[in-house]
Write a protein that holds these residues in place. Sequence first.
Motif, PDB file in Angstrom:
ATOM      1  N   VAL A 143       5.159  -5.310   8.873  1.00 11.39           N
ATOM      2  CA  VAL A 143       4.799  -4.864  10.214  1.00 11.39           C
ATOM      3  C   VAL A 143       5.792  -3.784  10.589  1.00 11.39           C
ATOM      4  CG1 VAL A 143       4.541  -5.495  12.625  1.00 11.39           C
ATOM      5  CG2 VAL A 143       3.895  -7.126  10.845  1.00 11.39           C
ATOM      6  N   GLY A 144       5.303  -2.583  10.849  1.00 12.15           N
ATOM      7  CA  GLY A 144       6.214  -1.504  11.193  1.00 12.15           C
ATOM      8  C   GLY A 144       5.747  -0.184  10.615  1.00 12.15           C
ATOM      9  N   GLU A 145       6.666   0.731  10.499  1.00 10.59           N
ATOM     10  CA  GLU A 145       6.357   2.103  10.104  1.00 10.59           C
ATOM     11  C   GLU A 145       6.456   2.262   8.587  1.00 10.59           C
ATOM     12  OE1 GLU A 145       7.102   6.236   9.190  1.00 10.59           O
ATOM     13  OE2 GLU A 145       8.764   4.814   9.320  1.00 10.59           O
ATOM     14  N   LEU A 146       5.493   2.978   7.990  1.00 14.38           N
ATOM     15  CA  LEU A 146       5.396   3.108   6.540  1.00 14.38           C
ATOM     16  C   LEU A 146       6.645   3.731   5.936  1.00 14.38           C
ATOM     17  CD1 LEU A 146       3.965   3.167   3.792  1.00 14.38           C
ATOM     18  CD2 LEU A 146       2.841   5.290   4.515  1.00 14.38           C
ATOM     19  N   ARG A 147       7.172   4.783   6.549  1.00 12.31           N
ATOM     20  CA  ARG A 147       8.309   5.486   5.960  1.00 12.31           C
ATOM     21  C   ARG A 147       9.502   4.545   5.775  1.00 12.31           C
ATOM     22  NH1 ARG A 147       9.667  10.779   5.086  1.00 12.31           N
ATOM     23  NH2 ARG A 147       7.588  11.317   5.863  1.00 12.31           N
ATOM     24  N   SER A 148       9.718   3.671   6.725  1.00 12.46           N
ATOM     25  CA  SER A 148      10.814   2.707   6.626  1.00 12.46           C
ATOM     26  C   SER A 148      10.578   1.723   5.486  1.00 12.46           C
ATOM     27  CB  SER A 148      10.964   1.947   7.952  1.00 12.46           C
ATOM     28  OG  SER A 148      11.926   0.929   7.837  1.00 12.46           O
ATOM     29  N   ALA A 149       9.338   1.242   5.351  1.00  6.80           N
ATOM     30  CA  ALA A 149       9.007   0.296   4.280  1.00  6.80           C
ATOM     31  C   ALA A 149       9.182   0.939   2.913  1.00  6.80           C
ATOM     32  CB  ALA A 149       7.575  -0.209   4.446  1.00  6.80           C
ATOM     33  N   TYR A 150       8.708   2.169   2.779  1.00  2.17           N
ATOM     34  CA  TYR A 150       8.744   2.842   1.492  1.00  2.17           C
ATOM     35  C   TYR A 150      10.171   3.222   1.105  1.00  2.17           C
ATOM     36  CZ  TYR A 150       7.013   5.940  -2.212  1.00  2.17           C
ATOM     37  OH  TYR A 150       6.748   6.534  -3.415  1.00  2.17           O
ATOM     38  N   ARG A 176       6.870  12.418   0.311  1.00  4.26           N
ATOM     39  CA  ARG A 176       5.841  13.427   0.571  1.00  4.26           C
ATOM     40  C   ARG A 176       4.550  12.734   0.964  1.00  4.26           C
ATOM     41  NH1 ARG A 176       7.684  14.984  -4.699  1.00  4.26           N
ATOM     42  NH2 ARG A 176       5.703  14.197  -5.497  1.00  4.26           N
ATOM     43  N   ASP A 177       3.727  13.456   1.707  1.00  2.24           N
ATOM     44  CA  ASP A 177       2.418  12.942   2.093  1.00  2.24           C
ATOM     45  C   ASP A 177       1.514  12.919   0.869  1.00  2.24           C
ATOM     46  OD1 ASP A 177       0.101  12.204   3.367  1.00  2.24           O
ATOM     47  OD2 ASP A 177      -0.257  14.174   4.263  1.00  2.24           O
ATOM     48  N   ALA A 178       0.929  11.748   0.581  1.00  2.00           N
ATOM     49  CA  ALA A 178       0.028  11.610  -0.562  1.00  2.00           C
ATOM     50  C   ALA A 178      -1.428  11.520  -0.134  1.00  2.00           C
ATOM     51  CB  ALA A 178       0.405  10.361  -1.376  1.00  2.00           C
ATOM     52  N   GLY A 179      -1.704  11.701   1.141  1.00  3.07           N
ATOM     53  CA  GLY A 179      -3.073  11.644   1.641  1.00  3.07           C
ATOM     54  C   GLY A 179      -3.513  10.222   1.931  1.00  3.07           C
ATOM     55  N   SER A 180      -4.495  10.095   2.804  1.00  3.83           N
ATOM     56  CA  SER A 180      -5.070   8.796   3.178  1.00  3.83           C
ATOM     57  C   SER A 180      -4.009   7.825   3.678  1.00  3.83           C
ATOM     58  CB  SER A 180      -5.831   8.184   1.986  1.00  3.83           C
ATOM     59  OG  SER A 180      -6.871   9.034   1.560  1.00  3.83           O
ATOM     60  N   VAL A 212       0.572   1.165   3.617  1.00  3.95           N
ATOM     61  CA  VAL A 212       0.407  -0.099   4.322  1.00  3.95           C
ATOM     62  C   VAL A 212      -1.077  -0.302   4.597  1.00  3.95           C
ATOM     63  CG1 VAL A 212       0.886  -1.382   6.440  1.00  3.95           C
ATOM     64  CG2 VAL A 212       2.699  -0.047   5.359  1.00  3.95           C
ATOM     65  N   ARG A 213      -1.576  -1.490   4.213  1.00  5.12           N
ATOM     66  CA  ARG A 213      -2.999  -1.788   4.400  1.00  5.12           C
ATOM     67  C   ARG A 213      -3.155  -3.274   4.686  1.00  5.12           C
ATOM     68  NH1 ARG A 213      -7.476  -2.813   0.717  1.00  5.12           N
ATOM     69  NH2 ARG A 213      -5.959  -2.854  -0.960  1.00  5.12           N
ATOM     70  N   ASN A 214      -3.921  -3.581   5.725  1.00  4.08           N
ATOM     71  CA  ASN A 214      -4.190  -4.978   6.102  1.00  4.08           C
ATOM     72  C   ASN A 214      -2.904  -5.786   6.260  1.00  4.08           C
ATOM     73  OD1 ASN A 214      -6.987  -4.528   6.021  1.00  4.08           O
ATOM     74  ND2 ASN A 214      -7.099  -5.018   3.841  1.00  4.08           N
ATOM     75  N   GLY A 215      -1.885  -5.144   6.821  1.00  4.17           N
ATOM     76  CA  GLY A 215      -0.643  -5.859   7.073  1.00  4.17           C
ATOM     77  C   GLY A 215       0.261  -6.034   5.876  1.00  4.17           C
ATOM     78  N   ARG A 273      -6.084   3.642  -6.016  1.00  2.02           N
ATOM     79  CA  ARG A 273      -6.160   3.712  -4.564  1.00  2.02           C
ATOM     80  C   ARG A 273      -7.592   3.911  -4.103  1.00  2.02           C
ATOM     81  NH1 ARG A 273      -2.883   8.244  -2.396  1.00  2.02           N
ATOM     82  NH2 ARG A 273      -3.600   7.373  -0.440  1.00  2.02           N
ATOM     83  N   GLY A 274      -8.350   4.744  -4.831  1.00  2.00           N
ATOM     84  CA  GLY A 274      -9.740   4.983  -4.444  1.00  2.00           C
ATOM     85  C   GLY A 274     -10.584   3.722  -4.515  1.00  2.00           C
ATOM     86  N   ASN A 275     -10.399   2.949  -5.575  1.00  2.00           N
ATOM     87  CA  ASN A 275     -11.178   1.728  -5.716  1.00  2.00           C
ATOM     88  C   ASN A 275     -10.709   0.643  -4.751  1.00  2.00           C
ATOM     89  OD1 ASN A 275     -13.180   1.918  -8.085  1.00  2.00           O
ATOM     90  ND2 ASN A 275     -11.341   2.877  -8.909  1.00  2.00           N
ATOM     91  N   ALA A 276      -9.398   0.588  -4.491  1.00  2.00           N
ATOM     92  CA  ALA A 276      -8.893  -0.401  -3.538  1.00  2.00           C
ATOM     93  C   ALA A 276      -9.434  -0.109  -2.137  1.00  2.00           C
ATOM     94  CB  ALA A 276      -7.370  -0.404  -3.527  1.00  2.00           C
ATOM     95  N   ASP A 277      -9.451   1.168  -1.751  1.00  2.00           N
ATOM     96  CA  ASP A 277      -9.932   1.531  -0.423  1.00  2.00           C
ATOM     97  C   ASP A 277     -11.416   1.255  -0.263  1.00  2.00           C
ATOM     98  OD1 ASP A 277      -7.422   2.341   0.276  1.00  2.00           O
ATOM     99  OD2 ASP A 277      -7.792   4.478  -0.073  1.00  2.00           O
ATOM    100  N   ALA A 278     -12.145   1.242  -1.399  1.00  2.49           N
ATOM    101  CA  ALA A 278     -13.587   1.025  -1.332  1.00  2.49           C
ATOM    102  C   ALA A 278     -13.952  -0.443  -1.167  1.00  2.49           C
ATOM    103  CB  ALA A 278     -14.254   1.571  -2.603  1.00  2.49           C
ATOM    104  N   GLN A 279     -12.973  -1.339  -1.331  1.00  8.25           N
ATOM    105  CA  GLN A 279     -13.243  -2.767  -1.227  1.00  8.25           C
ATOM    106  C   GLN A 279     -13.341  -3.193   0.231  1.00  8.25           C
ATOM    107  OE1 GLN A 279     -13.862  -4.684  -3.916  1.00  8.25           O
ATOM    108  NE2 GLN A 279     -13.665  -2.797  -5.092  1.00  8.25           N
ATOM    109  N   PRO A 280     -13.981  -4.344   0.495  1.00  7.44           N
ATOM    110  CA  PRO A 280     -14.042  -4.845   1.871  1.00  7.44           C
ATOM    111  C   PRO A 280     -12.651  -5.151   2.391  1.00  7.44           C
ATOM    112  CG  PRO A 280     -15.603  -6.002   0.443  1.00  7.44           C
ATOM    113  CD  PRO A 280     -14.715  -5.178  -0.439  1.00  7.44           C
ATOM    114  N   ALA A 281     -12.461  -5.137   3.697  1.00  6.06           N
ATOM    115  CA  ALA A 281     -11.182  -5.501   4.290  1.00  6.06           C
ATOM    116  C   ALA A 281     -10.883  -6.949   3.984  1.00  6.06           C
ATOM    117  CB  ALA A 281     -11.228  -5.281   5.805  1.00  6.06           C
TER     118      ALA A 281
END
Length: 298
Positions: free
Chosen positions: A53-60, A79-83, A108-111, A141-149
């Motif tokens: 829970v929080g900001e992506l840059r800190s987690a990464y 660097r920004d990797a898109g999406s 970060v996705r779904n917590g 990443r493309g296939n993971a994003d295509a999956q249901p939440a």
Amino acid sequence: MRLYTALALFCGICAAAPALERDGWRRQEQGGAVAYFKGQDAMIMVVPAKPWVGELRSAYTRALGSFLGGKIVAGGDLRDAGSGALEAEYEVQEPNGTRTYRASVGWVRNGNFESLLYAANDAASFQRYRSTAADFFKDYRGNADAQPAASSKPSPAPQAPPAPAGSVSGIVGGEWYTGRVSTIQRQDSVTGRMAPPAGNNMTFKFHADGTYQQYGLMQFTYATCVNSYFMNITGRYELKGDKLTLTPLDGTYDSRTCGGQPVRKPVNKVVTTDTIRLTGDELLMTDEKGASSTYRRK
């Protein structure tokens, strides 16, 4: 299979991995941890997801210093990797003094903080397989994003008739094991010493009182040194029909990189539910994301 920091298989891996395997990358998995090796030169890994829970840059930024250990000595700019993802390339000094070269992407996705890692033993190997790693990152990443939440479950795959309701001890009680040891063993060209062979194992012990033990080891040689991860978990279980629910109560994950000091972390107490299928002395466990492991009775 499960291992260090509740290493979980992600839904995109099944679609992204075949190209690696066709190109001769060797797959090794343990406790949901999945890594692909190109000989002793390079590795691509699906890194364990962590609740965040929080900001992506800190987690990464925090994750960059923990992927396989070591100290960043060059690069590491995000660097920004898109999406909504970030990426970085960097050099790492290992505890034994050698340098490795890495690239990773995190989001970060779904917590959960999710990430992929590419690592190579030298600059030449890093450049040789960099495009392969980039393609894997993109496909995964493309296939993971295509999956249901996470809140919606995919349609279940056809299963064998469910196990009857009751206690695990009366159906699959006792000790179950899975694992393998590589037939390839690396020799240090300087000292002549043989490194321990790569391998993994995982054991479940289900007791009549409703408790279980889960322990396992994954070990591989990377960057001229041995890396090992060990887990030891105790908890309670419940079996309803063919659904086996595991509730961790206590345990630890231990890691050791390149002969450095062991690092111990407490178990993530995340409740999981697997679909089981029992055939003779083989127990198939399939998690909620569709990843399956086959265990054999000891």
